[in-house]
Design an enzyme around this catalytic site. Structure first.
Site, PDB file in Angstrom:
ATOM      1  CE  LYS A  52      -7.237   4.410  -8.156  1.00 40.21           C
ATOM      2  NZ  LYS A  52      -7.326   3.751  -6.836  1.00 40.21           N
ATOM      3  CB  ALA A  67      -1.906   2.019  -4.069  1.00 33.42           C
ATOM      4  CG  ASP A  68      -7.669   0.051  -7.036  1.00 34.98           C
ATOM      5  OD1 ASP A  68      -8.285   1.139  -7.026  1.00 34.98           O
ATOM      6  OD2 ASP A  68      -8.245  -1.055  -7.022  1.00 34.98           O
ATOM      7  CB  THR A  69      -6.738  -2.036  -1.695  1.00 38.22           C
ATOM      8  OG1 THR A  69      -5.437  -1.483  -1.489  1.00 38.22           O
ATOM      9  CG2 THR A  69      -6.900  -3.266  -0.815  1.00 38.22           C
ATOM     10  N   GLY A 104      -2.473  -3.376  -5.660  1.00 35.89           N
ATOM     11  CA  GLY A 104      -1.555  -3.082  -6.753  1.00 35.89           C
ATOM     12  C   GLY A 104      -1.056  -1.666  -6.594  1.00 35.89           C
TER      13      GLY A 104
END
Length: 197
Positions: A52, A67-69, A104
């Protein structure tokens, strides 16, 4: 030249956290391939945040935050539910159990990229079928990993948590703010925090 902070995310929760912390930023939602089979959840969230960030970086003055969750139960990733029935199944699986939430994030500019992952563990109380149906009927779980938002009504299902509350919401603001300050020279204005779209 002044550095421009860009949040590479469509998440309203991440916008809220970053704005609440006093950062001025713009929002960009890059379209990236989120397929990465075989990666462990903590590795996967870092990889997706890197993708991203790379997709959003265009100007030499940009500082990108992406970010990624993901939610994982017994090492099985629970992404966003496909529909209401899927959300019900996820919440039934989480009921009375402890699961992990991984976020992250990548912060990058034209010269530097830093990626980290933060883990938290959430224990849900036993949730009744009626409670699950009522929560799913609100539509809120459908755009959230693991089919719940801790900051919403589903907070009443959370018996305990270990780790960073904000990482469960989608953006661990403590390590993010330290990196923005120490590595990228960006600090918040606590008097005038807001974001631009």
């Amino acid at each position: 030249m002044t550095k421009q902070l860009i949040l590479a995310s469509a998440s309203p929760r991440r916008r809220e956290i970053l704005s609440m912390a006093g950062y001025r930023f713009t929002v960009l939602s890059p379209d990236v391939d989120e397929r990465a089979p075989g990666l462990a959840p903590d590795v996967l969230v870092q990889e997706l945040s890197r993708r991203k960030a790379a997709a959003a970086l265009s100007s030499p003055n940009d500082v990108i935050l992406a970010a990624d969750t993901m939610v994982a139960l017994d090492d099985k990733i629970l992404g966003k539910p496909a529909d209401a029935a899927d959300a019900v199944q996820m919440l039934r699986a989480l009921s009375g159990r402890t699961h992990a939430v991984y976020t992250g994030f990548t912060i990058s500019d034209k010269n530097t990229a830093v990626t980290q992952a933060v883990a938290a563990h959430v224990t849900m109380r036993e949730i009744t079928g009626e409670e699950i149906d009522a929560y799913v009927a609100t539509g809120s779980p459908l755009d959230k990993a693991g089919a719940y938002g801790i900051q919403e009504a589903a907070g009443m299902f959370v018996q305990s948590l270990q780790g960073d509350y904000y990482s469960i919401m989608g953006l661990p603001i403590c390590p993010v703010s330290v990196l923005l300050r120490d590595t990228f020279g960006i600090t918040p204005d606590l008097q005038k925090g807001y974001y631009h779209e």
